[in-house]
Motif scaffolding. Structure first.
Motif, PDB file in Angstrom:
ATOM      1  N   ASN A  72       0.796  -1.232   0.000  1.00 33.10           N
ATOM      2  CA  ASN A  72       0.000   0.000   0.000  1.00 33.10           C
ATOM      3  C   ASN A  72       0.825   1.277   0.000  1.00 33.10           C
ATOM      4  O   ASN A  72       0.291   2.354   0.282  1.00 33.10           O
ATOM      5  CB  ASN A  72      -0.930   0.017   1.218  1.00 33.10           C
ATOM      6  N   GLU A  73       2.087   1.197  -0.315  1.00 36.50           N
ATOM      7  CA  GLU A  73       2.930   2.400  -0.265  1.00 36.50           C
ATOM      8  C   GLU A  73       2.535   3.426  -1.317  1.00 36.50           C
ATOM      9  O   GLU A  73       2.803   4.622  -1.158  1.00 36.50           O
ATOM     10  CB  GLU A  73       4.407   2.014  -0.426  1.00 36.50           C
ATOM     11  N   PHE A  74       1.877   2.975  -2.393  1.00 35.40           N
ATOM     12  CA  PHE A  74       1.490   3.903  -3.467  1.00 35.40           C
ATOM     13  C   PHE A  74      -0.026   4.069  -3.568  1.00 35.40           C
ATOM     14  O   PHE A  74      -0.531   4.578  -4.565  1.00 35.40           O
ATOM     15  CB  PHE A  74       2.065   3.430  -4.801  1.00 35.40           C
ATOM     16  N   ILE A  75      -0.738   3.654  -2.535  1.00 31.63           N
ATOM     17  CA  ILE A  75      -2.182   3.885  -2.504  1.00 31.63           C
ATOM     18  C   ILE A  75      -2.457   5.390  -2.478  1.00 31.63           C
ATOM     19  O   ILE A  75      -3.382   5.886  -3.118  1.00 31.63           O
ATOM     20  CB  ILE A  75      -2.808   3.202  -1.277  1.00 31.63           C
ATOM     21  N   TYR A  76      -1.640   6.113  -1.701  1.00 31.14           N
ATOM     22  CA  TYR A  76      -1.817   7.564  -1.557  1.00 31.14           C
ATOM     23  C   TYR A  76      -0.653   8.276  -2.241  1.00 31.14           C
ATOM     24  O   TYR A  76       0.499   7.884  -2.072  1.00 31.14           O
ATOM     25  CB  TYR A  76      -1.862   7.944  -0.074  1.00 31.14           C
ATOM     26  N   PRO A  77      -0.941   9.336  -2.986  1.00 33.35           N
ATOM     27  CA  PRO A  77       0.133  10.015  -3.720  1.00 33.35           C
ATOM     28  C   PRO A  77       1.045  10.845  -2.825  1.00 33.35           C
ATOM     29  O   PRO A  77       2.196  11.094  -3.174  1.00 33.35           O
ATOM     30  CB  PRO A  77      -0.620  10.914  -4.710  1.00 33.35           C
TER      31      PRO A  77
END
Length: 465
Positions: A122-127
């Motif tokens: 989930n490291e790139f779920i949020y920009p």
């Protein structure tokens, strides 16, 4: 003096003009979205395990058969009913390593015997670059300063979101994987968070087990370039690797296929699967004294048909099937047993673990549960940024075989038809859904249950159909 004046002014504004707005917008920081349950006082003779991570740890799409639930069941089975065992699942959908770090910092004082962490997907779920200390400082300031709270309220334009709300159809993300600066900053934050977690576990002398998050290699394509901000004519290395992997698979060159499928995963423009570098870093943290690694990724590669994990073990991009969750629980349990990480005096009288069928019978795993897995995965597969319509259709077919009269099946099929451009079929399917259940054709219920159905409803000239 000026800041003091602004603070007084903000308190007046918050209590008067903006009082209504503050109740409608979500000014919570990322950390304040976390739920930390109350923990009872720990019995010294009990076993207490804390599990952290994102939706895989949470157990989606059906938590009763997730790896945490299966580990809980196995521990109760092998140690017997006379032992007190508490497995606390603190995983939640979308949680990344920053959130996991925050949760551990705020729960480790409750005396867990071991921490189990599954994080990385989930490291790139949020920009945003949600570094730990800036978020923590912002949280503290917001709760002490009316001015900061007012600024957050003015910045926020949305009301409190419904759970499981899909991204808009036309929402486009940057191609994170092709931006070296952004990608490497995210990876640096990931490594910093994990190292901080390691230091925290060592300082409290609490054993810590990392998993290596698993991924679907063979059956889950990388995202299409059209869901990113790239030009449609730009190169997509992940898509090229995936096509080459499929050809190698067709040629029965399984070793080459595995290598290419891994490259396709690692170069996915929107990397919602843990990369090889991330899992290698996780492995590097093990010291086999306080920090251990349950190499679940290696286990999946070893046990999958042709050593290519696909839908049999991973339902979508990262969420394990019941069989995959069984393997994960088994690997963690084997590690606990082999090194007697917890309760060394308990293992001499421990029973043998059960198999998956015994667990499913114990959990009363039913056709209704299977339907939920298939339908939930179908919804997930067709959402932005995936739009894997054929995969969604396949899961809908499996759900239909279990309960063909469920209104949600034609309703979701209507979304699929709409996304494929077949408006007439979408209209007929939506009408069919209405015959299965008495509700308005477009209602709050159907909009909540069926992603993108509102786009179909508002974009169609119904007089022309």
């Amino acid at each position: 003096i000026f800041l003091a004046f602004l603070e007084i002014w903000a308190r007046i504004i918050n209590a008067t003009l903006f009082k209504s707005k503050l109740t409608k917008v979500d000014t919570r920081t990322k950390f304040e979205h976390a739920f930390i349950p109350p923990f009872p006082d720990k019995n010294p003779d009990s076993l207490q395990i804390f599990i952290y991570g994102g939706s895989t740890a949470q157990g989606l799409p059906l938590s009763k058969v997730g790896f945490a639930a299966q580990l809980d069941d196995q521990l109760h089975h092998i140690f017997g009913s006379q032992k007190t065992i508490n497995v606390y699942n603190l995983g939640w959908s979308g949680y990344n390593s920053t959130m996991v770090r925050y949760l551990i910092e705020n729960t480790i004082a409750h005396h867990p015997d071991v921490l189990v962490i599954d994080t990385g997907s989930n490291e790139f779920i949020y920009p945003q670059l949600d570094a730990y200390w800036p978020v923590k400082i912002l949280t503290s300031l917001k709760n002490k300063s009316a001015l900061v709270k007012l600024v957050l309220a003015l910045k926020s334009t949305s009301t409190l979101p419904l759970a499981d709300t899909p991204e808009p159809l036309d929402f486009k993300r940057p191609p994170y994987r092709l931006n070296p600066l952004f990608f490497n900053l995210k990876m640096w934050l990931f490594r910093r968070n994990l190292q901080a977690i390691v230091n925290l576990a060592k300082s409290h002398n609490v054993p810590l087990i990392f998993t290596t998050p698993v991924a679907n290699l063979a059956d889950w394509p990388p995202v299409d370039i059209k869901v990113t901000t790239l030009s449609p004519n730009a190169k997509n290395p992940a898509a090229q690797f995936y096509r080459q992997a499929q050809q190698a698979l067709a040629d029965q060159d399984y070793l080459k296929a595995q290598d290419l499928f891994i490259k396709a995963k690692d170069w996915d423009l929107i990397p919602w699967r843990t990369t090889t570098d991330q899992n290698n870093f996780i492995r590097s943290l093990a010291d086999n004294r306080t920090i251990w690694v349950a190499d679940t990724e290696a286990a999946f590669l070893s046990q999958a048909p042709n050593h290519l994990p696909g839908f049999a073990l991973v339902l979508d991009n990262v969420h394990p099937s019941p069989q995959g969750s069984f393997i994960m629980a088994q690997i963690i349990l084997n590690l606990l047993s082999q090194h007697q990480i917890i309760k060394p005096d308990w293992w001499a009288s421990a029973s043998a673990p059960t198999d998956l069928n015994a667990f499913l019978n114990q959990a009363q795993f039913s056709d209704t549960d299977k339907f939920k897995i298939y339908f939930s995965t179908a919804k997930y597969s067709l959402k932005n940024p995936f739009f894997h319509l054929d995969i969604a259709q396949n899961y809908l077919n499996q759900a239909h075989a279990i309960n063909p009269s469920d209104w949600r099946l034609p309703a979701l099929s209507a979304t699929l038809a709409f996304l494929r451009g077949d408006i007439t079929a979408a209209s007929n399917l939506l009408n069919q859904a209405q015959t299965y259940r008495s509700f308005p054709v477009i209602s709050a219920l159907i909009k909540q249950e069926i992603p993108y159905i509102n786009y179909f409803w508002t974009s169609v000239d119904w007089n022309s159909i």
